[in-house]
Scaffold this motif. Structure first.
Motif, PDB file in Angstrom:
ATOM      1  N   THR A 120       0.742  -1.170   0.018  1.00 51.09           N
ATOM      2  CA  THR A 120      -0.080   0.012  -0.163  1.00 51.09           C
ATOM      3  C   THR A 120       1.023   1.162  -0.059  1.00 51.09           C
ATOM      4  O   THR A 120       0.495   2.305  -0.791  1.00 51.09           O
ATOM      5  N   SER A 121       1.904   1.310   0.993  1.00 48.17           N
ATOM      6  CA  SER A 121       2.720   2.520   0.849  1.00 48.17           C
ATOM      7  C   SER A 121       3.285   2.693  -0.411  1.00 48.17           C
ATOM      8  O   SER A 121       3.555   4.053  -0.851  1.00 48.17           O
ATOM      9  N   LEU A 122       3.930   1.689  -1.108  1.00 50.54           N
ATOM     10  CA  LEU A 122       4.625   1.709  -2.029  1.00 50.54           C
ATOM     11  C   LEU A 122       3.525   1.789  -3.607  1.00 50.54           C
ATOM     12  O   LEU A 122       3.973   1.880  -4.709  1.00 50.54           O
ATOM     13  N   ASN A 123       2.389   1.787  -3.313  1.00 52.94           N
ATOM     14  CA  ASN A 123       1.371   1.763  -4.219  1.00 52.94           C
ATOM     15  C   ASN A 123       1.898   0.588  -5.282  1.00 52.94           C
ATOM     16  O   ASN A 123       1.714   1.060  -6.621  1.00 52.94           O
ATOM     17  N   VAL A 124       1.982  -0.521  -5.026  1.00 50.24           N
ATOM     18  CA  VAL A 124       2.302  -1.588  -6.129  1.00 50.24           C
ATOM     19  C   VAL A 124       1.456  -2.698  -5.922  1.00 50.24           C
ATOM     20  O   VAL A 124       1.011  -2.862  -4.857  1.00 50.24           O
ATOM     21  N   PHE A 164      10.959   3.494 -13.422  1.00 51.91           N
ATOM     22  CA  PHE A 164      10.015   4.408 -13.304  1.00 51.91           C
ATOM     23  C   PHE A 164       9.440   4.587 -12.098  1.00 51.91           C
ATOM     24  O   PHE A 164       8.391   4.622 -11.627  1.00 51.91           O
ATOM     25  N   GLY A 165      10.270   4.377 -10.949  1.00 49.42           N
ATOM     26  CA  GLY A 165       9.666   4.532  -9.466  1.00 49.42           C
ATOM     27  C   GLY A 165      11.166   4.811  -8.667  1.00 49.42           C
ATOM     28  O   GLY A 165      12.164   4.681  -9.143  1.00 49.42           O
ATOM     29  N   ASP A 166      10.750   5.073  -7.340  1.00 52.06           N
ATOM     30  CA  ASP A 166      11.866   5.393  -6.432  1.00 52.06           C
ATOM     31  C   ASP A 166      12.259   4.048  -5.890  1.00 52.06           C
ATOM     32  O   ASP A 166      13.482   3.842  -5.291  1.00 52.06           O
ATOM     33  N   TYR A 167      11.536   2.876  -5.558  1.00 53.40           N
ATOM     34  CA  TYR A 167      11.909   1.575  -4.967  1.00 53.40           C
ATOM     35  C   TYR A 167      11.614   0.395  -5.847  1.00 53.40           C
ATOM     36  O   TYR A 167      10.612   0.397  -6.413  1.00 53.40           O
ATOM     37  N   ARG A 168      12.366  -0.649  -5.417  1.00 54.23           N
ATOM     38  CA  ARG A 168      11.852  -1.833  -5.999  1.00 54.23           C
ATOM     39  C   ARG A 168      11.594  -2.749  -5.014  1.00 54.23           C
ATOM     40  O   ARG A 168      12.688  -3.021  -3.900  1.00 54.23           O
ATOM     41  N   LEU A 169      10.642  -3.521  -4.727  1.00 54.33           N
ATOM     42  CA  LEU A 169      10.249  -4.188  -3.682  1.00 54.33           C
ATOM     43  C   LEU A 169      10.383  -5.721  -3.715  1.00 54.33           C
ATOM     44  O   LEU A 169       9.628  -6.238  -4.800  1.00 54.33           O
ATOM     45  N   ASP A 209       3.022  -5.365 -10.675  1.00 51.23           N
ATOM     46  CA  ASP A 209       3.843  -4.177 -10.832  1.00 51.23           C
ATOM     47  C   ASP A 209       5.305  -4.504 -11.157  1.00 51.23           C
ATOM     48  O   ASP A 209       6.000  -5.671 -10.858  1.00 51.23           O
ATOM     49  N   LEU A 210       5.809  -4.038 -12.109  1.00 49.92           N
ATOM     50  CA  LEU A 210       7.223  -4.199 -12.711  1.00 49.92           C
ATOM     51  C   LEU A 210       7.984  -3.765 -11.387  1.00 49.92           C
ATOM     52  O   LEU A 210       9.474  -4.476 -11.590  1.00 49.92           O
ATOM     53  N   ASN A 211       7.879  -3.099 -10.407  1.00 49.33           N
ATOM     54  CA  ASN A 211       8.896  -2.839  -9.457  1.00 49.33           C
ATOM     55  C   ASN A 211       8.544  -3.895  -8.124  1.00 49.33           C
ATOM     56  O   ASN A 211       9.144  -3.488  -7.164  1.00 49.33           O
ATOM     57  N   PHE A 212       7.950  -4.946  -8.402  1.00 49.16           N
ATOM     58  CA  PHE A 212       7.639  -5.635  -7.348  1.00 49.16           C
ATOM     59  C   PHE A 212       7.905  -7.226  -7.788  1.00 49.16           C
ATOM     60  O   PHE A 212       7.578  -7.481  -8.866  1.00 49.16           O
ATOM     61  N   ALA A 213       8.599  -8.073  -6.923  1.00 50.30           N
ATOM     62  CA  ALA A 213       9.001  -9.298  -7.097  1.00 50.30           C
ATOM     63  C   ALA A 213       8.794 -10.073  -6.016  1.00 50.30           C
ATOM     64  O   ALA A 213       9.018  -9.630  -4.691  1.00 50.30           O
ATOM     65  N   GLN A 214       8.413 -11.472  -6.270  1.00 48.49           N
ATOM     66  CA  GLN A 214       8.345 -12.210  -5.187  1.00 48.49           C
ATOM     67  C   GLN A 214       8.902 -13.690  -5.267  1.00 48.49           C
ATOM     68  O   GLN A 214       8.795 -14.420  -6.478  1.00 48.49           O
ATOM     69  N   PHE A 215       9.772 -14.292  -4.185  1.00 51.87           N
ATOM     70  CA  PHE A 215      10.533 -15.486  -4.894  1.00 51.87           C
ATOM     71  C   PHE A 215      10.386 -16.460  -3.599  1.00 51.87           C
ATOM     72  O   PHE A 215      10.294 -15.973  -2.337  1.00 51.87           O
ATOM     73  N   ASP A 216      10.212 -17.641  -3.694  1.00 51.02           N
ATOM     74  CA  ASP A 216      10.313 -18.771  -2.883  1.00 51.02           C
ATOM     75  C   ASP A 216      11.631 -19.545  -2.828  1.00 51.02           C
ATOM     76  O   ASP A 216      12.043 -20.194  -3.831  1.00 51.02           O
TER      77      ASP A 216
END
Length: 343
Positions: free
Chosen positions: A38-42, A72-77, A46-53
């Motif tokens: 929510t804070s990062l609005n992703v 095109f953003g400030d952070y990668r999550l 989203d291209l700036n979000f990734a999830q790994f197992d």
């Protein structure tokens, strides 16, 4: 760091480069997840979000992602699940992980990446170098299951914040039926919230109707009815369980474990053990011990011992096929009621 403090900082967009979320409380874990998204609005796409197992994905892939420039953003999550190498657990089909690469990254993490490692374990292997280094470098967020008093405070605060009023008896029943688990309680609270509607009042009746009872909960009630000599209520509950498909052998087994717990608790209380000592000795949840202590005080130790012996004998007779299981159980309830009423 305190979970609420971390959540406040995340929502205020005061981010750290690496977080270690340690513990098995699902509700608090999900709050941390949602706070970041929510804070990062992703979202998940989203291209700036990734999830790994890490039971399936290589740590090298995670580190490559963490060292990439945001799109095109400030952070990668980056969310990382199941870092089993932080524990003593072995995974036969998991990839070999570049732990040295992770240690190097922790020395100089990329400030435009937010690496969140979810360690859903009760504890980690503190002897390992990677565990020590990660705990030093990361912001540690403890999301272990809360103690009873903490769960009660959290629930009451939630009710107060939403203007909901739950009757005292309803609250006590709600806590018991959700096994003093914050995750279960917050999930079940959604139904009560909808039921309360604009009146915002939650009665014991609403809790009884909306919160499902496990077999263990029902057998706890059955035990209470038996010990209180409430024959009709005990037999009615037994018949309801039987209609629902529960086997008499299974019901009897759980009843044996309940009476055994009461007997053990009574014996330990007699020699001066307090709740904490009993929990440590019996290795069971503190809330179960608390309820057992409340019940054990009401009954004679010898009477509990006789009940336990009879249940063990009944279990043998049922399993050996010497007597009809339904008849034997009903006979036990009637005999117990007569014995307790005669005292």
């Amino acid at each position: 760091m305190n979970t609420q403090k971390v959540l406040q900082e995340i929502r205020s967009q005061k981010f750290q480069p690496v977080y270690l979320v340690l513990g098995t409380e699902d509700f608090l874990q999900n709050q941390v997840r949602e706070a970041f998204l929510t804070s990062l609005n992703v979202d998940q796409d989203d291209l700036n979000f990734a999830q790994f197992d890490l039971e399936q994905d290589s740590l090298d892939v995670v580190l490559d992602e963490a060292q990439s420039t945001p799109f095109f953003g400030d952070y990668r999550l980056i969310f990382v699940e199941h870092p089993f190498f932080l524990t003593a657990e072995k995974k036969s089909n998991a990839p070999e992980h570049n732990l040295d690469g992770l240690l190097d990254y922790l020395k100089n993490p990329v400030d435009t990446s937010i690496l969140v490692i979810f360690a859903s374990y009760e504890k980690m292997d503190e002897r390992k170098k990677v565990t020590k280094q990660l705990k030093q470098a990361a912001t540690l967020v403890e999301v272990q299951p809360m103690k009873e008093a903490e769960v009660r405070r959290y629930l009451q605060q939630t009710l107060d914040n939403e203007g909901l009023v739950m009757q005292r008896e309803a609250f006590e029943l709600f806590v018991r039926l959700t096994d003093v688990s914050l995750s279960k309680a917050m999930q079940e609270l959604d139904k009560l919230r909808l039921y309360a509607g604009e009146e915002k009042r939650i009665s014991k009746y609403a809790v009884e109707e909306l919160i499902p009872k496990s077999l263990e909960h029902n057998v706890f009630d059955l035990t209470t009815y038996v010990l209180q000599g409430k024959t009709e209520a005990a037999l009615r509950l037994y018949e309801d369980l039987h209609i629902q498909g529960e086997e008499t052998i299974k019901i009897n087994a759980i009843l044996i474990s309940q009476i055994r717990l009461l007997l053990q608790t009574a014996i330990l209380m007699k020699v001066g053990y307090q709740q904490g000592n009993i929990v440590e000795t019996l290795k069971i949840h503190p809330y179960r011990v608390k309820l057992a202590m409340q019940q054990a005080r009401k009954f004679d130790q010898k009477a509990l011992s006789l009940l336990y012996d009879e249940l063990i004998e009944n279990d043998y007779l049922i399993k050996s096929g010497r007597m009809d299981k339904e008849f034997l159980f009903q006979l036990f309830v009637l005999k117990t009621a007569n014995q307790l009423q005669a005292k």
